[in-house]
Design a protein around this motif. Structure first.
Motif, PDB file in Angstrom:
ATOM      1  N   VAL A 100       0.878  -1.168   0.000  1.00 43.05           N
ATOM      2  CA  VAL A 100       0.000   0.000   0.000  1.00 43.05           C
ATOM      3  C   VAL A 100       0.910   1.211   0.000  1.00 43.05           C
ATOM      4  CG1 VAL A 100      -1.725   1.316   1.272  1.00 43.05           C
ATOM      5  CG2 VAL A 100      -1.833  -1.180   1.250  1.00 43.05           C
ATOM      6  N   GLU A 101       0.819   2.001  -1.035  1.00 38.60           N
ATOM      7  CA  GLU A 101       1.722   3.142  -1.115  1.00 38.60           C
ATOM      8  C   GLU A 101       1.160   4.289  -0.302  1.00 38.60           C
ATOM      9  OE1 GLU A 101       2.401   4.380  -5.059  1.00 38.60           O
ATOM     10  OE2 GLU A 101       4.340   5.256  -4.596  1.00 38.60           O
ATOM     11  N   ARG A 111      -5.206   5.772   3.989  1.00 38.19           N
ATOM     12  CA  ARG A 111      -4.812   5.755   2.579  1.00 38.19           C
ATOM     13  C   ARG A 111      -5.835   4.998   1.721  1.00 38.19           C
ATOM     14  NH1 ARG A 111      -4.201   7.206  -1.832  1.00 38.19           N
ATOM     15  NH2 ARG A 111      -3.002   6.031  -3.335  1.00 38.19           N
ATOM     16  N   LEU A 112      -6.248   3.815   2.207  1.00 37.94           N
ATOM     17  CA  LEU A 112      -7.187   3.007   1.412  1.00 37.94           C
ATOM     18  C   LEU A 112      -8.569   3.651   1.377  1.00 37.94           C
ATOM     19  CD1 LEU A 112      -6.139  -0.644   2.347  1.00 37.94           C
ATOM     20  CD2 LEU A 112      -5.576   0.689   0.313  1.00 37.94           C
ATOM     21  N   LEU A 114      -9.177   6.874   1.446  1.00 34.87           N
ATOM     22  CA  LEU A 114      -9.125   7.968   0.465  1.00 34.87           C
ATOM     23  C   LEU A 114      -9.060   7.423  -0.964  1.00 34.87           C
ATOM     24  CD1 LEU A 114      -6.787  10.562   2.210  1.00 34.87           C
ATOM     25  CD2 LEU A 114      -9.210  10.836   1.638  1.00 34.87           C
ATOM     26  N   ALA A 115      -8.351   6.320  -1.140  1.00 37.21           N
ATOM     27  CA  ALA A 115      -8.277   5.719  -2.487  1.00 37.21           C
ATOM     28  C   ALA A 115      -9.667   5.279  -2.941  1.00 37.21           C
ATOM     29  CB  ALA A 115      -7.314   4.534  -2.486  1.00 37.21           C
ATOM     30  N   LEU A 116     -10.425   4.705  -2.001  1.00 37.37           N
ATOM     31  CA  LEU A 116     -11.777   4.247  -2.351  1.00 37.37           C
ATOM     32  C   LEU A 116     -12.686   5.430  -2.686  1.00 37.37           C
ATOM     33  CD1 LEU A 116     -13.741   1.823  -2.539  1.00 37.37           C
ATOM     34  CD2 LEU A 116     -14.387   2.313  -0.180  1.00 37.37           C
ATOM     35  N   ALA A 117     -12.674   6.425  -1.775  1.00 37.78           N
ATOM     36  CA  ALA A 117     -13.547   7.594  -1.997  1.00 37.78           C
ATOM     37  C   ALA A 117     -13.161   8.309  -3.288  1.00 37.78           C
ATOM     38  CB  ALA A 117     -13.452   8.536  -0.812  1.00 37.78           C
ATOM     39  N   GLY A 118     -11.852   8.473  -3.479  1.00 37.80           N
ATOM     40  CA  GLY A 118     -11.383   9.120  -4.709  1.00 37.80           C
ATOM     41  C   GLY A 118     -11.792   8.317  -5.932  1.00 37.80           C
ATOM     42  N   GLY A 119     -11.717   6.994  -5.816  1.00 40.14           N
ATOM     43  CA  GLY A 119     -12.113   6.134  -6.927  1.00 40.14           C
ATOM     44  C   GLY A 119     -13.568   6.332  -7.301  1.00 40.14           C
ATOM     45  N   ILE A 120     -14.419   6.403  -6.289  1.00 41.37           N
ATOM     46  CA  ILE A 120     -15.855   6.594  -6.558  1.00 41.37           C
ATOM     47  C   ILE A 120     -16.066   7.915  -7.296  1.00 41.37           C
ATOM     48  CG2 ILE A 120     -18.111   6.945  -5.480  1.00 41.37           C
ATOM     49  CD1 ILE A 120     -17.179   5.019  -3.251  1.00 41.37           C
ATOM     50  N   LEU A 121     -15.405   8.964  -6.790  1.00 41.94           N
ATOM     51  CA  LEU A 121     -15.542  10.278  -7.448  1.00 41.94           C
ATOM     52  C   LEU A 121     -15.047  10.222  -8.890  1.00 41.94           C
ATOM     53  CD1 LEU A 121     -14.443  13.065  -4.954  1.00 41.94           C
ATOM     54  CD2 LEU A 121     -16.595  12.874  -6.190  1.00 41.94           C
ATOM     55  N   VAL A 122     -13.882   9.600  -9.079  1.00 39.57           N
ATOM     56  CA  VAL A 122     -13.300   9.538 -10.420  1.00 39.57           C
ATOM     57  C   VAL A 122     -14.199   8.726 -11.362  1.00 39.57           C
ATOM     58  CG1 VAL A 122     -11.408   8.449 -11.707  1.00 39.57           C
ATOM     59  CG2 VAL A 122     -10.904   9.962  -9.788  1.00 39.57           C
ATOM     60  N   GLN A 169      -2.118  11.823   4.103  1.00 40.26           N
ATOM     61  CA  GLN A 169      -1.798  10.456   3.694  1.00 40.26           C
ATOM     62  C   GLN A 169      -0.367  10.317   3.189  1.00 40.26           C
ATOM     63  OE1 GLN A 169      -4.066   9.138   0.262  1.00 40.26           O
ATOM     64  NE2 GLN A 169      -4.407  11.213  -0.421  1.00 40.26           N
TER      65      GLN A 169
END
Lengths: 172, 675
Positions: A100-101, A111-112, A114-122, A169
């Motif tokens: 996990v970077e 981190r994960l 934010l990655a998930l939330a960002g993914g949904i937005l993207v 993060q």
């Protein structure tokens, strides 16, 4: 200059860019359309939803347009190619590692999350704008399309506006 | 000449899939090589610690842009073989902002996320899962956000056209900006994290020079296409292939010139009735309008989805586009032609033209018709207005056509019979207290003053079409509605002023209630004091339907050179200059006076227009022929709207112009002559 092994072995970014540009140009000349990633991803989403609720997906207004076989689409194959190409390159450069970077002080959960939330937005925003950084900003930018340039500027505006809020993060 | 999979319509074929797979491989390889398998590196641009995203992305964009520009200029590829994405301003602004926030949160975008996941990054895998959820979410919310998805739809737009620059000039400027960004990025890295290894390096200097040189060379390229293009035979007959028009554009322009891209309503009606295979009719209007009425057999497709919709049947059969006007279909046809669709036609004069040519009953037509034509019209009407079709579309009935010309005066008994039917809207232009006390059931209140405002410094001007369309949208009126305007007392000019708004929008389906509210009440017809339920509609601001509003220059030209009649409709005392409430009194030299009140007859309980024969006889004495140019004006354009209506819609004068600014402006401009 060996602090960060990921950084050390990167190609000259300008030459990498020229190589990427040549790939995009090849895509224009062979396919007649540019590169794209979110389009393929959305097809997978439609297939996934179709697998769970077939009738519902076909009758929905947006996914329904793609018919019963949403995966029969060239960008699906391009996305598969992108995976494979990334894998080969990482293998060759000895950069394959499960991790996990994140910043040293940040928790994996943050981190994960934010990655998930960002993914949904993207995922949502790419459908709204009919493309992502590849299919809209890069491709449309090279074609000098007004909407794509507007999108590109807005991506950076949105990114810089929110950057400070999510910087934890990356704290070391 | 390169043929692309897109150009051949074979993007989604096994060969196309294979090509996409190989290109994807290269794409993934490049991204990983650039270090984009690392979210930390990608996010670096937002914290000015690692500007790799900017360097790679701009280098790639400039490389592909220059490469494509050269290929197009040398005629190696035609624009028609390329898929250009449409511009949808609103959706792309909102989408871009949301995307940017998601990008900085996750550190990934879809392409790099795939590469990151392939190299073992778990955060990339989670990101891709999120993106799948986001896509599904979009699908779920689509019915709600559809307006946003289409907000600012503008077709295929090139940024140099949007900015009014030439293509080579813009390419050069963008290249110079990119090079500037490269140097800036290196400087930022050096300052922030001690990086910036390429700053002032021979490599970056050479790279910058090569890019700028290639961009600048595009300027001179089109002047010498012959020797550079080599032995490209045939198609390059367009000569100056780059700066001049590609062959496809030239043939498009030729088709437009010869109207070869039009289809006549009568031809369409006959071909549809014959059940022709492969004929697709596409309605570009809003779903609500489509639901209310559409040409039988047509499908409703929003502009932005047209290329996707047509792609499977690319260049098979015939496609006919229509809307209310001709602008949108024509733009769509041009865009489709550039995308390589060569079988697209537009319906001449749009849906209104189809109504007038095919569906208007023979009994309502002013010209005498041979019996054969009458039976054809009956056949068309039976086919295209059959209840089966409209019921299928979800509408109750077709808005019934009144047995009077449109626009015109409609009798109270017609409204009494048809009140409340689908597609009929009533606008009450009396004062608000009068309306609130009692009005025709379901009618909407409108203060005519809300249709006027200061435009270009002139007071009391009829508002521009976009603003009028917005007003009508809030009133829930659509272009297919038949609108009946109800004046009160002897203020017929309030109704005709609303009529001017419809004229400006090209909305022909409006009528003025004969005798107004007074006659309705006198006949003891139903009244109500409840407010109607209104669902806002989308009234599209159709292009330039206003060919009748003129400014003082056009009036001055008639004063100086003749060639028309200036009709001043103010009361006689104002015309003579005896009374004045403006900068100067009097009238425009050469103008004739016919007060607007002369066209109205007051009865005991209501006022109405005088009978048409009486009006015709009166105006025959003032205006030599029906084709004579007549400019009507009053003080502010209010009273003149009534005379305009009488001349154009009741008496059939064909060249009636409207000097909206009127005496207010004329009197206030000391350089203009006054008598």
């Amino acid at each position: 200059m060996k602090k960060n092994p990921l950084n050390g072995e990167n190609m000259n970014p300008y030459l990498a860019g020229v190589l990427l540009g040549c790939t995009l140009l090849a895509s224009f000349l062979v396919l007649g359309a540019g590169l794209g990633a979110s389009g393929g991803l959305a097809r997978f989403a439609a297939a996934l939803e179709g697998f769970v609720a077939p009738g519902h997906t076909l009758s929905s207004e947006y996914f329904g347009r793609w018919g019963a076989h949403p995966l029969h689409y060239y960008l699906v194959f391009m996305l598969l190619g992108t995976f494979a190409g990334g894998f080969f390159s990482a293998l060759q450069a000895n950069r394959l590692s499960i991790q996990v970077e994140k910043g040293l002080k940040a928790s994996p959960r943050l981190r994960l999350g934010l990655a998930l939330a960002g993914g949904i937005l993207v995922g949502f925003a790419s459908r709204l704008a009919q493309g992502c950084t590849s299919g809209q900003a890069l491709t449309g930018g090279a074609m000098l399309l007004t909407g794509s340039m507007v999108f590109l500027v807005c991506v950076f505006a949105g990114g810089y506006a929110a950057a400070h809020l999510v910087r934890r993060q990356w704290n070391d | 000449m390169i043929e692309t999979f897109f150009g051949l319509g074979q993007l989604d074929s096994p060969a196309g899939y294979f090509a996409a797979l190989v290109l994807g491989l290269c794409f993934g390889f490049c991204l990983e090589r650039a270090g984009f398998g690392s979210s930390r590196r990608l996010a670096g641009i937002f914290y000015f610690t690692d500007m790799a995203v900017l360097k790679v992305m701009f280098s790639a964009m400039i490389t592909a842009m220059l490469g494509l520009a050269y290929c197009l200029a040398l005629g190696w590829i035609e624009p028609g073989s390329l898929y250009f994405m449409p511009t949808v301003y609103g959706a792309q602004v909102v989408g871009g902002l949301l995307f940017g926030v998601g990008f900085v949160m996750s550190g990934w975008c879809p392409g790099t996320g795939a590469v990151g996941a392939a190299s073992g990054k778990l955060d990339a895998l989670v990101f891709l899962g999120g993106a799948l959820v986001g896509s599904i979410l979009f699908n779920k919310l689509f019915p709600v956000i559809k307006p946003l998805y289409a907000w600012g739809e503008s077709g295929v737009l090139f940024v140099y056209d949007s900015l009014g620059a030439s293509k080579p000039a813009f390419v050069l400027v963008l290249t110079v900006v990119a090079v500037g960004c490269f140097w800036g990025a290196e400087a930022v890295e050096k300052k922030r994290v001690g990086g910036g290894h390429y700053l002032n390096s021979p490599f970056l200097k050479t790279f910058s020079a090569v890019l700028v040189f290639l961009a600048a060379a595009l300027f001179i390229l089109p002047s010498a296409p012959g020797n550079l293009a080599g032995a490209s035979a045939g198609e390059s007959g367009a000569g100056r292939a780059g700066a001049a028009l590609p062959a496809r554009e030239t043939s498009l322009l030729q088709q437009i010139e010869s109207a070869g891209d039009h289809m006549d309503p009568v031809e369409l009606a006959d071909r549809l009735m014959s059940g022709e295979q492969g004929l697709q009719v596409i309605d570009l209007r809003t779903p609500d309008e489509f639901k209310a009425f559409h040409i039988r057999g047509a499908v409703n497709v929003p502009l932005s989805q047209l290329p996707d919709y047509l792609a499977p049947t690319r260049n098979e059969g015939i496609v006919v586009l229509y809307s209310n006007g001709m602008t949108h279909p024509a733009q769509a046809r041009d865009a489709l032609s550039r995308l390589g669709f060569e079988n697209v036609y537009i319906l001449t004069d749009g849906l209104q033209g189809f109504m007038d040519a095919c569906l208007k009953p023979a009994s309502l037509r002013s010209e005498p018709l041979p019996a054969e034509m009458v039976s054809r019209i009956d056949r068309w009407r039976r086919y295209f207005t059959s209840p089966a079709e409209t019921a299928k579309a979800g509408a109750e009935t077709l808005p019934p056509l009144p047995a009077v010309p449109l626009p015109g005066i409609i009798p109270t008994d017609w409204l009494g019979e048809n009140l409340g039917k689908n597609g009929i809207r009533v606008i009450d232009v009396r004062s608000q207290p009068e309306y609130n006390t009692a009005h025709i059931p379901g009618s909407i209140y409108l203060s005519v003053d809300s249709f006027r405002g200061v435009v270009g410094g002139l007071p009391s001007m009829l508002l521009p079409a976009e603003m009028l369309a917005l007003h009508l949208s809030h009133m829930g009126i659509t272009p297919s509605d038949l609108v009946v305007v109800v004046p009160g007392g002897d203020k017929t000019q309030d109704a005709t002023l609303v009529g001017m708004a419809f004229e400006r929008l090209g909305h022909k389906r409006y009528e003025i209630l004969g005798g107004g509210f007074g006659k309705w009440v006198a006949e003891k017809r139903p009244l109500d004091n409840r407010l109607p339920q209104i669902t806002p509609s989308h009234y599209p601001p159709v292009g330039n339907s206003d060919t009748f509003t003129v400014d003082y220059r056009a009036v001055l030209k008639v004063v100086r050179e003749g060639g028309g009649i200036i009709l001043d409709v103010r009361p006689a005392d104002y015309f003579s200059g005896k009374k004045s409430d403006e900068a100067r009194g009097g009238h425009i030299p050469g103008a004739i006076n016919r007060p607007f009140t002369e066209d109205i007859r007051k009865n005991e309980s209501f006022s109405a227009f005088k009978p048409v024969d009486e009006l015709a006889a009166a105006y025959e004495k003032l205006i030599p022929t029906k084709a004579t140019k007549v400019i009507v004006h009053c003080r502010t354009g209010h009273q003149a709207s009534q005379t305009f209506f009488v001349l154009k819609n009741l008496l059939g004068y064909t060249h009636v112009l409207y000097y909206d600014a009127g005496w207010t402006e004329w009197a206030a401009r000391p350089e203009l002559p006054v008598k």
